[in-house]
Scaffold this motif. Structure first.
Motif, PDB file in Angstrom:
ATOM      1  N   GLU A 191     187.422 -18.415  74.410  1.00 45.91           N
ATOM      2  CA  GLU A 191     186.637 -17.719  75.433  1.00 45.91           C
ATOM      3  C   GLU A 191     187.370 -17.894  76.746  1.00 45.91           C
ATOM      4  O   GLU A 191     187.732 -19.018  77.118  1.00 45.91           O
ATOM      5  CB  GLU A 191     185.228 -18.287  75.523  1.00 45.91           C
ATOM      6  CG  GLU A 191     184.357 -17.544  76.531  1.00 45.91           C
ATOM      7  CD  GLU A 191     182.939 -18.066  76.567  1.00 45.91           C
ATOM      8  OE1 GLU A 191     182.113 -17.565  75.770  1.00 45.91           O
ATOM      9  OE2 GLU A 191     182.664 -18.981  77.377  1.00 45.91           O
ATOM     10  N   ILE A 192     187.585 -16.786  77.451  1.00 49.61           N
ATOM     11  CA  ILE A 192     188.416 -16.816  78.654  1.00 49.61           C
ATOM     12  C   ILE A 192     187.624 -16.246  79.825  1.00 49.61           C
ATOM     13  O   ILE A 192     187.100 -15.124  79.763  1.00 49.61           O
ATOM     14  CB  ILE A 192     189.707 -16.011  78.441  1.00 49.61           C
ATOM     15  CG1 ILE A 192     190.499 -16.618  77.262  1.00 49.61           C
ATOM     16  CG2 ILE A 192     190.552 -15.992  79.704  1.00 49.61           C
ATOM     17  CD1 ILE A 192     191.613 -15.758  76.766  1.00 49.61           C
ATOM     18  N   ARG A 193     187.511 -17.024  80.902  1.00 50.19           N
ATOM     19  CA  ARG A 193     186.858 -16.588  82.128  1.00 50.19           C
ATOM     20  C   ARG A 193     187.942 -16.386  83.185  1.00 50.19           C
ATOM     21  O   ARG A 193     188.739 -17.289  83.426  1.00 50.19           O
ATOM     22  CB  ARG A 193     185.840 -17.630  82.601  1.00 50.19           C
ATOM     23  CG  ARG A 193     184.677 -17.806  81.641  1.00 50.19           C
ATOM     24  CD  ARG A 193     183.755 -18.945  82.066  1.00 50.19           C
ATOM     25  NE  ARG A 193     182.649 -19.040  81.133  1.00 50.19           N
ATOM     26  CZ  ARG A 193     181.488 -18.401  81.274  1.00 50.19           C
ATOM     27  NH1 ARG A 193     181.282 -17.630  82.340  1.00 50.19           N
ATOM     28  NH2 ARG A 193     180.524 -18.533  80.382  1.00 50.19           N
ATOM     29  N   GLN A 194     187.938 -15.214  83.781  1.00 49.96           N
ATOM     30  CA  GLN A 194     188.985 -14.868  84.737  1.00 49.96           C
ATOM     31  C   GLN A 194     188.424 -14.808  86.146  1.00 49.96           C
ATOM     32  O   GLN A 194     187.348 -14.258  86.388  1.00 49.96           O
ATOM     33  CB  GLN A 194     189.599 -13.512  84.381  1.00 49.96           C
ATOM     34  CG  GLN A 194     190.687 -13.069  85.341  1.00 49.96           C
ATOM     35  CD  GLN A 194     191.338 -11.779  84.907  1.00 49.96           C
ATOM     36  OE1 GLN A 194     191.208 -11.381  83.746  1.00 49.96           O
ATOM     37  NE2 GLN A 194     192.035 -11.122  85.810  1.00 49.96           N
ATOM     38  N   ARG A 247     193.362 -16.492  87.896  1.00 50.32           N
ATOM     39  CA  ARG A 247     193.284 -17.830  87.322  1.00 50.32           C
ATOM     40  C   ARG A 247     192.317 -17.749  86.151  1.00 50.32           C
ATOM     41  O   ARG A 247     191.386 -16.933  86.151  1.00 50.32           O
ATOM     42  CB  ARG A 247     192.793 -18.854  88.348  1.00 50.32           C
ATOM     43  CG  ARG A 247     193.683 -18.966  89.569  1.00 50.32           C
ATOM     44  CD  ARG A 247     193.102 -19.942  90.577  1.00 50.32           C
ATOM     45  NE  ARG A 247     193.263 -21.311  90.137  1.00 50.32           N
ATOM     46  CZ  ARG A 247     194.239 -22.128  90.556  1.00 50.32           C
ATOM     47  NH1 ARG A 247     195.143 -21.694  91.411  1.00 50.32           N
ATOM     48  NH2 ARG A 247     194.308 -23.369  90.117  1.00 50.32           N
ATOM     49  N   TYR A 248     192.530 -18.609  85.147  1.00 51.65           N
ATOM     50  CA  TYR A 248     191.750 -18.497  83.920  1.00 51.65           C
ATOM     51  C   TYR A 248     191.197 -19.856  83.510  1.00 51.65           C
ATOM     52  O   TYR A 248     191.874 -20.890  83.643  1.00 51.65           O
ATOM     53  CB  TYR A 248     192.619 -17.961  82.765  1.00 51.65           C
ATOM     54  CG  TYR A 248     193.301 -16.649  83.069  1.00 51.65           C
ATOM     55  CD1 TYR A 248     192.669 -15.445  82.796  1.00 51.65           C
ATOM     56  CD2 TYR A 248     194.582 -16.629  83.631  1.00 51.65           C
ATOM     57  CE1 TYR A 248     193.299 -14.237  83.072  1.00 51.65           C
ATOM     58  CE2 TYR A 248     195.211 -15.430  83.910  1.00 51.65           C
ATOM     59  CZ  TYR A 248     194.567 -14.238  83.635  1.00 51.65           C
ATOM     60  OH  TYR A 248     195.186 -13.043  83.900  1.00 51.65           O
ATOM     61  N   GLN A 249     189.960 -19.826  83.025  1.00 49.46           N
ATOM     62  CA  GLN A 249     189.404 -20.961  82.292  1.00 49.46           C
ATOM     63  C   GLN A 249     189.469 -20.584  80.819  1.00 49.46           C
ATOM     64  O   GLN A 249     188.841 -19.608  80.396  1.00 49.46           O
ATOM     65  CB  GLN A 249     187.946 -21.217  82.695  1.00 49.46           C
ATOM     66  CG  GLN A 249     187.777 -22.140  83.871  1.00 49.46           C
ATOM     67  CD  GLN A 249     186.340 -22.625  84.003  1.00 49.46           C
ATOM     68  OE1 GLN A 249     185.409 -22.054  83.440  1.00 49.46           O
ATOM     69  NE2 GLN A 249     186.161 -23.707  84.736  1.00 49.46           N
ATOM     70  N   ILE A 250     190.230 -21.343  80.049  1.00 50.45           N
ATOM     71  CA  ILE A 250     190.440 -21.029  78.634  1.00 50.45           C
ATOM     72  C   ILE A 250     189.758 -22.106  77.806  1.00 50.45           C
ATOM     73  O   ILE A 250     190.094 -23.294  77.920  1.00 50.45           O
ATOM     74  CB  ILE A 250     191.943 -20.951  78.302  1.00 50.45           C
ATOM     75  CG1 ILE A 250     192.628 -19.903  79.183  1.00 50.45           C
ATOM     76  CG2 ILE A 250     192.153 -20.623  76.823  1.00 50.45           C
ATOM     77  CD1 ILE A 250     194.142 -19.880  79.069  1.00 50.45           C
ATOM     78  N   SER A 251     188.800 -21.689  76.977  1.00 54.51           N
ATOM     79  CA  SER A 251     188.011 -22.651  76.200  1.00 54.51           C
ATOM     80  C   SER A 251     188.193 -22.413  74.714  1.00 54.51           C
ATOM     81  O   SER A 251     188.208 -21.271  74.242  1.00 54.51           O
ATOM     82  CB  SER A 251     186.518 -22.519  76.548  1.00 54.51           C
ATOM     83  OG  SER A 251     186.291 -22.774  77.910  1.00 54.51           O
ATOM     84  N   THR A 281     188.375 -27.232  77.356  1.00 55.97           N
ATOM     85  CA  THR A 281     188.477 -26.209  78.397  1.00 55.97           C
ATOM     86  C   THR A 281     189.564 -26.621  79.375  1.00 55.97           C
ATOM     87  O   THR A 281     189.612 -27.770  79.829  1.00 55.97           O
ATOM     88  CB  THR A 281     187.147 -26.029  79.143  1.00 55.97           C
ATOM     89  OG1 THR A 281     186.132 -25.611  78.226  1.00 55.97           O
ATOM     90  CG2 THR A 281     187.284 -24.975  80.241  1.00 55.97           C
ATOM     91  N   VAL A 282     190.457 -25.671  79.697  1.00 55.87           N
ATOM     92  CA  VAL A 282     191.530 -25.944  80.651  1.00 55.87           C
ATOM     93  C   VAL A 282     191.547 -24.847  81.703  1.00 55.87           C
ATOM     94  O   VAL A 282     191.081 -23.724  81.465  1.00 55.87           O
ATOM     95  CB  VAL A 282     192.910 -26.028  79.964  1.00 55.87           C
ATOM     96  CG1 VAL A 282     192.941 -27.136  78.943  1.00 55.87           C
ATOM     97  CG2 VAL A 282     193.299 -24.697  79.331  1.00 55.87           C
ATOM     98  N   ASP A 283     192.075 -25.183  82.874  1.00 55.29           N
ATOM     99  CA  ASP A 283     192.325 -24.199  83.925  1.00 55.29           C
ATOM    100  C   ASP A 283     193.796 -23.828  83.880  1.00 55.29           C
ATOM    101  O   ASP A 283     194.669 -24.720  83.817  1.00 55.29           O
ATOM    102  CB  ASP A 283     191.986 -24.785  85.297  1.00 55.29           C
ATOM    103  CG  ASP A 283     190.488 -24.996  85.466  1.00 55.29           C
ATOM    104  OD1 ASP A 283     189.735 -24.024  85.277  1.00 55.29           O
ATOM    105  OD2 ASP A 283     190.085 -26.141  85.765  1.00 55.29           O
ATOM    106  N   ALA A 284     194.097 -22.520  83.902  1.00 56.71           N
ATOM    107  CA  ALA A 284     195.487 -22.082  83.761  1.00 56.71           C
ATOM    108  C   ALA A 284     195.778 -20.877  84.639  1.00 56.71           C
ATOM    109  O   ALA A 284     194.904 -20.034  84.869  1.00 56.71           O
ATOM    110  CB  ALA A 284     195.776 -21.744  82.299  1.00 56.71           C
ATOM    111  N   PHE A 285     196.990 -20.834  85.128  1.00 57.19           N
ATOM    112  CA  PHE A 285     197.484 -19.630  85.805  1.00 57.19           C
ATOM    113  C   PHE A 285     198.998 -19.643  85.675  1.00 57.19           C
ATOM    114  O   PHE A 285     199.609 -20.660  85.315  1.00 57.19           O
ATOM    115  CB  PHE A 285     197.048 -19.580  87.282  1.00 57.19           C
ATOM    116  CG  PHE A 285     197.596 -20.698  88.131  1.00 57.19           C
ATOM    117  CD1 PHE A 285     198.800 -20.567  88.817  1.00 57.19           C
ATOM    118  CD2 PHE A 285     196.894 -21.898  88.250  1.00 57.19           C
ATOM    119  CE1 PHE A 285     199.291 -21.594  89.599  1.00 57.19           C
ATOM    120  CE2 PHE A 285     197.375 -22.940  89.042  1.00 57.19           C
ATOM    121  CZ  PHE A 285     198.588 -22.785  89.708  1.00 57.19           C
TER     122      PHE A 285
END
Length: 670
Positions: A518-521, A529-533, A538-542
Motif C-alpha cells: 500500500e503506497i501513500r503519496q 514522497r511515499y509511504q510504502i507499507s 512501513t518506510v518513507d521513501a523518495f
C-alpha cells in the motif's frame, strides 16, 4: 610461424582464437554447422567451411571430415579450442598422420591423461599427491560399493574419461550409492562413450585450485600461477579468480612445482592445467590434468599480461617459451563470471531462445567480454548455453570484486532466462567478499544467493516499488511534454484525487510469491514522497531515476541501484543483491483455469534416458520418477506430492519436445 590456421570449434572460443591469430597475421578458417551458418565466429574468420548438420556428433565431432577440410583449404595447423575434439587423442593422431600441426600436446600425453584412473597411476609414480580412492579396472557395482563402504562416506563418483562435471555424483550414504552409480554411468556413456568410474573420498571443505602450466619442445616448462575455481554448480565452474585468495608464496611454489612434475611425467608440450583439491590444512591432492586451454584462461592472462593463445601458436610452431619462470609476475587480481542461458531457480536448467536484447558492459582495460553471440542470435538446444565470459581486473581483490558487481549490474539480456542475477548475488555475499571459499559454497549460502530470505526481500521491496513508481511517472512525462505544466495533477495518470491523500495498491511478484503493498503519496513530480507499507513494515521513501540509475532515500538511508525493465518485468541491482521482479496486474477474471496442475511437462527438448518407477507404483513426494538428458546434462523429474504414476507417455531413447506431457500422475491428496 606458419600462416593458415583452422579452428575446429565454434562460439566464444573460436572468436577468441581468431582475434589472436589475426593480430599475429595468421589467416583463419572457421567451421560451421547448419545452426551456425550466421554465427559470429563465421563472420570473423577469413574463410568458413560448412561441416554438417546442427548436432555436434554430425558436425564438430566429425574428426575425419575436419581433416579433409583442413587439407582442402591448405591449413598448416588446427586449433581445437576446448570441448569437442580438444582432448581427443585419435583426432590429434589424425592431424599428425596428415602432417597438420595440432595446437595441443603430443598424442601420448593426451592418452596418458585421457583416463582419470591411468592418470592417477602415473601421478602416483611421479610422486604427485593423490586423493584416497579406487582407480582400478574392476567395475562391478557390488565391488565399487564395497570400496566406497571401506573409504567411508561421503564419496565422489567420477567418470574415468570425464570432465566438466559430467558423469559425477556425490554419495552421502550407502543407500544412495546404487542410484548414484547408475546415474553417473548413464551420463558418462552419453558424454564420453565410456562409463568406467572412479570412487574417491569426498573432502567436505576443499578448494579447487588449478595451476596453469606451459611447456615447449625444447624441454622448458613454466607455471603461470594459480586460479581458484571453487565456486561451482553441478561440478561446473561459475566464478573463477586469479590469484587464489590467501595463497602463500611457499604454497604457490609447492603447487607450481608439483604441476610441472605432473607435466614432465607425460612429456607435455603446450598449454595445460593441473587441477588440485586444496584442503583446509594446506595439503593438496591431484585431481586431473586438462590437456587443453581452459575456459577460465583469461584470468591468468589478466594478471600476467600474457596472451596464452599466442603462446600456444608459437609453441606449436616449434618456438621456445616466450618467458622463463623468474620473468613471470603477478599483477593485480582478476575474476571471470560465466554468463549462461539457464534458470538458477530451476536447478540451473539450460534455457533456449532468441537474444532480443544483448547489451554487455562497456569494455576497457578493466573489463573484458569474451563472447560468440550477438543481439538477435539464438541460443540453441544443440550446444553449451554459455552466452559470454565476463572478465574484470583491478589492483587488488576488493577493487576487482567491485568492478565485477558493477559490470554484472550493467549487463542487459532479454529473450532468454540467464544467471546474471544469480552471479551478482553470489559475488556480493559477505562470505564471497571475505573469500570464504570451498566447493560447497553455493549450497552453504543458498538463502543469500537466491534471495529467498524474506528479510532480504523486505529490504528490497521499497526500492522495487519506488523504481516502478518513478518509471511510471517518467513514462507519462515523456508523453506529456506538450502540456504547459507536465507536473499538473490534471495531466497525471497516477490516480490523483483532489483534497485526498493519494493511496494506491501495488502487487509485486518475486519468484512465486506476491507481495501486496500500500503506497501513500505526498506531493507531485520530483517532489513526491511515499509511504510504502507491506504488512507491519512501513518506510518513507523518495528518490529520482537518472537513466538506469535509481537514487533513493529510504528512512533517511541514501543508496543507489542499477535498474532495468519495461514497467512490468524488472531487475534491480543494489548493495543488498540483485532482484528480479514483476508488477502483477489485477486479475479481471480472464484466466483459464482449465489446465491441470498435475501434469509433468518436459522442461525443454531432450531425450528420455530412464524410467525409475513402474506404472502403478506408489511414490513419495520428491521421489525421482524419470530422467531426461538435454544439452549434455541429466535432469530428474520428481513427484510434487505422494501418489502414483498411472502411465508414462515416453520410453527410454525417445526424443521429446519441450512442453510435452511426459506422464500421468495421480496424487494421493487433491
Amino acid at each position: 610461424m606458419l600462416v593458415k590456421l583452422l579452428i575446429a570449434n565454434r562460439g566464444e572460443i573460436a572468436c577468441r582464437v581468431i582475434r589472436t591469430a589475426k593480430r599475429m597475421g595468421i589467416h583463419t578458417v572457421a567451421l560451421y554447422s547448419d545452426a551456425d551458418a550466421n554465427a559470429l565466429h563465421v563472420q570473423m574468420a577469413d574463410e568458413a567451411v560448412h561441416i554438417g548438420p546442427a548436432p555436434s556428433k554430425e558436425s564438430y565431432l566429425q574428426a575425419e571430415r575436419i581433416i579433409e577440410v583442413a587439407k582442402k583449404v591448405g591449413a598448416d595447423m588446427i586449433h581445437p579450442g576446448y570441448g569437442f575434439l580438444s582432448e581427443n587423442a585419435n583426432f590429434a593422431r589424425l592431424c599428425e598422420d596428415n602432417q597438420i600441426i595440432f595446437v595441443g600436446p603430443p598424442v601420448a600425453a593426451i592418452d596418458a591423461m585421457g583416463s582419470k584412473s591411468a592418470a592417477k597411476k602415473i601421478m602416483e609414480t611421479a610422486g604427485v599427491p593423490l586423493v584416497p580412492g579406487y582407480h582400478g579396472d574392476n567395475q562391478d557395482a557390488v565391488f565399487l560399493k564395497q570400496q566406497a563402504d571401506a573409504m567411508g562416506y561421503p564419496v565422489l563418483l567420477k567418470a574415468a574419461a570425464g570432465g566438466g562435471g559430467k558423469g559425477m555424483r556425490q554419495v552421502w550414504k550407502a543407500e544412495e550409492f546404487e542410484q548414484a552409480l547408475a546415474g553417473a554411468k548413464r551420463e558418462a556413456i552419453n558424454s564420453f562413450g565410456d562409463d568406467k568410474m572412479l570412487v574417491e573420498k569426498y573432502l567436505t571443505q576443499p578448494r579447487h585450485v588449478e595451476i596453469q602450466v606451459f611447456c615447449d619442445m625444447h624441454g622448458n616448462g613454466v607455471y603461470l600461477f594459480e586460479r581458484d575455481c571453487s565456486v561451482q554448480r553441478r561440478h561446473q565452474k561459475v566464478i573463477e579468480e586469479a590469484p587464489a585468495p590467501g595463497m602463500s608464496e611457499s604454497l604457490r611454489q609447492q603447487m607450481g612445482e608439483a604441476a610441472l612434475k605432473a607435466a614432465a611425467a607425460i612429456h607435455y608440450v603446450g598449454a595445460g592445467t593441473v587441477e588440485f583439491l586444496l584442503d583446509t590444512d594446506g595439503s593438496f591432492y591431484f585431481m586431473e590434468m586438462n590437456t587443453r586451454l581452459q575456459v577460465e584462461h583469461p584470468v591468468t592472462e589478466m594478471i600476467t599480461g600474457q596472451d596464452l593463445v599466442e603462446w600456444q601458436l608459437r609453441v606449436a610452431s616449434g618456438e621456445e617459451l616466450p618467458l622463463k619462470q623468474d620473468e613471470l609476475r603477478i599483477d593485480g587480481h582478476a575474476f571471470e563470471a560465466r554468463v549462461y542461458a539457464e534458470d538458477p531457480d530451476n536447478e540451473f536448467l539450460p534455457a533456449t531462445g532468441t537474444l532480443h536484447l544483448l547489451q554487455p558492459p562497456e569494455e576497457s582495460d578493466y573489463v573484458r567480454v569474451d563472447t560468440g553471440v550477438r543481439q538477435g542470435d539464438k541460443v540453441s538446444v544443440y550446444y553449451d548455453p554459455m552466452i559470454a565470459k565476463l572478465i574484470v581486473w583491478d589492483e587488488d581483490r576488493n577493487k576487482a570484486l567491485r568492478r565485477l558487481a558493477k559490470a554484472l549490474s550493467e549487463y542487459r539480456i532479454k529473450g532468454v532466462t540467464t544467471n546474471i542475477d544469480f552471479l551478482y548475488n553470489l559475488a556480493t555475499t559477505k562470505a564471497f567478499k571475505q573469500a570464504e571459499l570451498d566447493t560447497g559454497f553455493i549450497g552453504k549460502h543458498q538463502s543469500e544467493i537466491f534471495l529467498k530470505n524474506d528479510q532480504d526481500i523486505r529490504e528490497l521491496l521499497p526500492l522495487a516499488a519506488l523504481y516502478l513508481l518513478l518509471s511510471e511517472e517518467h513514462g507519462h512525462h515523456s508523453h506529456s511534454s506538450s502540456h504547459q505544466d507536465p507536473f499538473s495533477p490534471w495531466s497525471s495518470q497516477i490516480a490523483w484525487r483532489a483534497n485526498e491523500t493519494h493511496v494506491q495498491k501495488m502487487d509485486i511478484q518475486i519468484h512465486d510469491e506476491v507481495y501486496a503493498l500500500e503506497i501513500r503519496q505526498q506531493g507531485m513530480g520530483q517532489h513526491s514522497r511515499y509511504q510504502i507499507s507491506h504488512g507491519s513494515l512501513t518506510v518513507d521513501a523518495f528518490g529520482e531515476l537518472i537513466g538506469d540509475k535509481l537514487v533513493a532515500t529510504v528512512d533517511g538511508h541514501r543508496l543507489t541501484a542499477q535498474c532495468s525493465g519495461d514497467g512490468l518485468e524488472c531487475s534491480l541491482y543494489s548493495q543488498h543483491g540483485a532482484l528480479h521482479f514483476s508488477r502483477k496486474l489485477p486479475d479481471y477474471g480472464l484466466k483459464d483455469d482449465s489446465q491441470s496442475a498435475a501434469g509433468f511437462k518436459a522442461p525443454m527438448n531432450g531425450t528420455v534416458v530412464a524410467l525409475l518407477v513402474n506404472p502403478g507404483d506408489k511414490v513419495e513426494k520428491g521421489q525421482v520418477l524419470m530422467v531426461m538428458e538435454a544439452m549434455k546434462m541429466e535432469h530428474s523429474l520428481k513427484a510434487h506430492a505422494a501418489g502414483m504414476v498411472s502411465e508414462f507417455y515416453y520410453q527410454p531413447g525417445d526424443l521429446v519436445d519441450g512442453g510435452a506431457e511426459l506422464l500421468k500422475f495421480d496424487a494421493s491428496q487433491p
